[in-house]
Design a protein around this motif. Structure first.
Motif, mmCIF file in Angstrom:
data_model
loop_
_atom_site.group_PDB
_atom_site.id
_atom_site.type_symbol
_atom_site.label_atom_id
_atom_site.label_comp_id
_atom_site.label_asym_id
_atom_site.label_seq_id
_atom_site.Cartn_x
_atom_site.Cartn_y
_atom_site.Cartn_z
ATOM 1 N N ASP A 25 0.808 -1.220 0.000
ATOM 2 C CA ASP A 25 0.000 0.000 0.000
ATOM 3 C C ASP A 25 0.839 1.268 0.000
ATOM 4 O OD1 ASP A 25 0.982 0.022 2.543
ATOM 5 O OD2 ASP A 25 -0.959 -0.074 3.559
ATOM 6 N N ASP A 26 2.165 1.146 -0.137
ATOM 7 C CA ASP A 26 2.982 2.352 -0.239
ATOM 8 C C ASP A 26 3.589 2.501 -1.634
ATOM 9 O OD1 ASP A 26 4.822 0.312 -0.112
ATOM 10 O OD2 ASP A 26 6.171 1.322 1.299
ATOM 11 N N ILE A 27 2.878 1.956 -2.625
ATOM 12 C CA ILE A 27 3.266 2.097 -4.030
ATOM 13 C C ILE A 27 2.151 2.819 -4.776
ATOM 14 C CG2 ILE A 27 3.694 0.869 -6.203
ATOM 15 C CD1 ILE A 27 5.023 -1.329 -4.609
ATOM 16 N N GLY A 28 2.519 3.838 -5.556
ATOM 17 C CA GLY A 28 1.577 4.503 -6.449
ATOM 18 C C GLY A 28 1.832 4.037 -7.868
ATOM 19 N N TYR A 29 0.781 3.590 -8.559
ATOM 20 C CA TYR A 29 0.928 3.019 -9.906
ATOM 21 C C TYR A 29 -0.027 3.778 -10.830
ATOM 22 C CZ TYR A 29 1.946 -0.899 -13.159
ATOM 23 O OH TYR A 29 2.383 -1.678 -14.207
ATOM 24 N N MET A 30 0.534 4.488 -11.806
ATOM 25 C CA MET A 30 -0.279 5.289 -12.726
ATOM 26 C C MET A 30 -0.121 4.784 -14.144
ATOM 27 S SD MET A 30 -0.395 9.391 -13.280
ATOM 28 C CE MET A 30 -1.362 10.070 -14.640
ATOM 29 N N LEU A 31 -1.259 4.639 -14.839
ATOM 30 C CA LEU A 31 -1.279 4.106 -16.200
ATOM 31 C C LEU A 31 -1.473 5.227 -17.225
ATOM 32 C CD1 LEU A 31 -3.562 1.025 -15.475
ATOM 33 C CD2 LEU A 31 -1.068 1.177 -15.326
ATOM 34 N N ALA A 32 -1.462 4.835 -18.502
ATOM 35 C CA ALA A 32 -1.578 5.810 -19.583
ATOM 36 C C ALA A 32 -2.931 6.506 -19.589
ATOM 37 C CB ALA A 32 -1.336 5.123 -20.930
ATOM 38 N N ARG A 33 -3.989 5.770 -19.271
ATOM 39 C CA ARG A 33 -5.326 6.347 -19.192
ATOM 40 C C ARG A 33 -5.643 6.690 -17.749
ATOM 41 N NH1 ARG A 33 -7.245 8.107 -24.090
ATOM 42 N NH2 ARG A 33 -6.491 6.681 -25.700
ATOM 43 N N SER A 34 -6.389 7.760 -17.561
ATOM 44 C CA SER A 34 -6.620 8.256 -16.206
ATOM 45 C C SER A 34 -7.380 7.253 -15.342
ATOM 46 C CB SER A 34 -7.389 9.577 -16.259
ATOM 47 O OG SER A 34 -8.687 9.395 -16.813
ATOM 48 N N GLY A 35 -8.329 6.512 -15.923
ATOM 49 C CA GLY A 35 -9.077 5.522 -15.156
ATOM 50 C C GLY A 35 -9.883 6.127 -14.021
ATOM 51 N N LEU A 36 -10.339 7.364 -14.183
ATOM 52 C CA LEU A 36 -11.115 8.013 -13.126
ATOM 53 C C LEU A 36 -12.513 7.416 -13.045
ATOM 54 C CD1 LEU A 36 -10.176 11.765 -13.757
ATOM 55 C CD2 LEU A 36 -9.087 10.153 -12.188
ATOM 56 N N SER A 37 -13.069 7.416 -11.850
ATOM 57 C CA SER A 37 -14.457 6.967 -11.672
ATOM 58 C C SER A 37 -15.383 8.071 -12.166
ATOM 59 C CB SER A 37 -14.732 6.684 -10.192
ATOM 60 O OG SER A 37 -13.870 5.675 -9.713
ATOM 61 N N PRO A 38 -16.210 7.799 -13.192
ATOM 62 C CA PRO A 38 -17.008 8.875 -13.807
ATOM 63 C C PRO A 38 -18.072 9.447 -12.893
ATOM 64 C CG PRO A 38 -17.587 6.737 -14.730
ATOM 65 C CD PRO A 38 -16.381 6.522 -13.886
ATOM 66 N N TRP A 39 -18.453 8.704 -11.845
ATOM 67 C CA TRP A 39 -19.506 9.171 -10.940
ATOM 68 C C TRP A 39 -18.949 9.969 -9.765
ATOM 69 C CZ3 TRP A 39 -18.025 4.163 -11.810
ATOM 70 C CH2 TRP A 39 -17.325 3.541 -10.774
ATOM 71 N N ARG A 40 -17.626 10.121 -9.693
ATOM 72 C CA ARG A 40 -17.005 10.885 -8.608
ATOM 73 C C ARG A 40 -16.425 12.177 -9.167
ATOM 74 N NH1 ARG A 40 -15.585 7.020 -4.081
ATOM 75 N NH2 ARG A 40 -14.313 8.698 -3.220
ATOM 76 N N THR A 41 -16.530 13.258 -8.417
ATOM 77 C CA THR A 41 -15.925 14.514 -8.832
ATOM 78 C C THR A 41 -14.402 14.387 -8.822
ATOM 79 O OG1 THR A 41 -15.831 15.374 -6.574
ATOM 80 C CG2 THR A 41 -17.843 15.840 -7.851
ATOM 81 N N ALA A 42 -13.730 15.410 -9.362
ATOM 82 C CA ALA A 42 -12.264 15.400 -9.362
ATOM 83 C C ALA A 42 -11.732 15.236 -7.944
ATOM 84 C CB ALA A 42 -11.739 16.688 -9.985
ATOM 85 N N ARG A 43 -12.274 16.018 -7.002
ATOM 86 C CA ARG A 43 -11.795 15.929 -5.622
ATOM 87 C C ARG A 43 -12.034 14.546 -5.038
ATOM 88 N NH1 ARG A 43 -14.425 16.159 -1.023
ATOM 89 N NH2 ARG A 43 -16.300 17.078 -1.933
ATOM 90 N N ARG A 44 -13.190 13.982 -5.271
ATOM 91 C CA ARG A 44 -13.499 12.687 -4.680
ATOM 92 C C ARG A 44 -12.717 11.560 -5.363
ATOM 93 N NH1 ARG A 44 -18.456 10.489 -4.258
ATOM 94 N NH2 ARG A 44 -17.690 9.448 -2.376
#
Length: 258
Positions: A80-99
């Motif tokens: 749980d101390d690793i951050g893994y970021m991919l090419a696509r944002s993969g954001l949850s569409p039902w959550r605001t940017a902050r959430r």
């Protein structure tokens, strides 16, 4: 001090468990040691195992042979101390940017007020504080990637694994997001392994650039980028040392791509 991450004699073979399942030698004899706080870019032709290395460091898969370690300890699963970021944002569409930024903190049980404060702090650093209540569909691709960066860093990971994080952006937006990301990293000096197909991006951002061969992926060269920090990306692209370094690494990479 133990390396932040270390791969010793690492080979990974996919498949081959059944008679009709042809084994694929993905990476072979990888030796790589990265000290804490270093920014390392990994480049190579498609299919050479760059993402495979990230997945082993994330504890998603294990090597067929060899050792994959963090701080001297064998990796035996996700952390749980690793951050893994991919090419696509993969954001949850039902959550605001902050959430969306708060998501990892929410899973960890961080109180709501603390989550909100951390998310707004990161959004402000990425010039998105005015879009905190916007949904992903209301944001440009560049904005969505910046939200994804904030979400990745909100948990304050010790190791940042980045897999083509800016690959979907247009050239102008990419330069802006690269600069913002580099500023965020420079504040923390966390360990970064950054996979990219863009050699210019690799040299602009990293302390070292590792070139991998065509499959099976091996390390062909490991070059120190001798450019001072902090770096101003839109000026650095015309620096003679930058151009010479990029050309030298390209000579190593070109044959593998062909």
């Amino acid at each position: 001090m133990n390396p932040a991450v270390e791969l010793k004699d690492v080979t990974l073979i996919f498949g081959g468990d059944h008679p009709k399942d042809e084994p694929v030698l993905a990476v072979q004899d990888i030796d790589l040691s990265i000290p804490p706080g270093q920014f390392v870019a990994v480049v190579g032709p498609s299919g050479c195992g760059k993402t495979t290395i990230l997945n082993m460091l994330a504890g998603i898969i294990g090597p067929t042979r060899g050792s994959v370690m963090r701080h001297g300890q064998e990796i035996d699963g996700p952390s749980d101390d690793i951050g893994y970021m991919l090419a696509r944002s993969g954001l949850s569409p039902w959550r605001t940017a902050r959430r969306n930024v708060e998501l990892g903190l929410e899973f960890r049980g961080v109180p709501r007020g603390e989550r909100r404060e951390r998310a707004m702090e990161l959004l402000a650093k990425l010039r998105l504080e005015g879009f905190a209540d916007s949904f992903p569909s209301q944001l440009s691709q560049g904005m969505r990637q910046r939200v994804a960066i904030a979400r990745t860093l909100a948990i304050d990971p010790d190791l940042w694994l980045m897999d083509e994080p800016f690959g979907a952006l247009d050239a102008q937006t990419r330069l802006t997001v690269q600069a913002e990301f580099l500023d965020l990293w420079y504040e923390t000096h966390k360990t970064v392994i950054f996979v990219t197909h863009d050699l210019e991006e690799a040299v602009l951002l990293a302390d070292r650039v590792v070139v991998m061969t065509a499959r099976p992926g091996r390390i062909k060269s490991d070059t120190i980028v001798d450019l001072a920090r902090p770096r101003v990306i839109d000026e650095l692209r015309f620096d003679p040392v930058f151009r010479e370094t990029e050309h030298r690494i390209w000579e190593e990479l070109r044959g593998e791509i062909v």
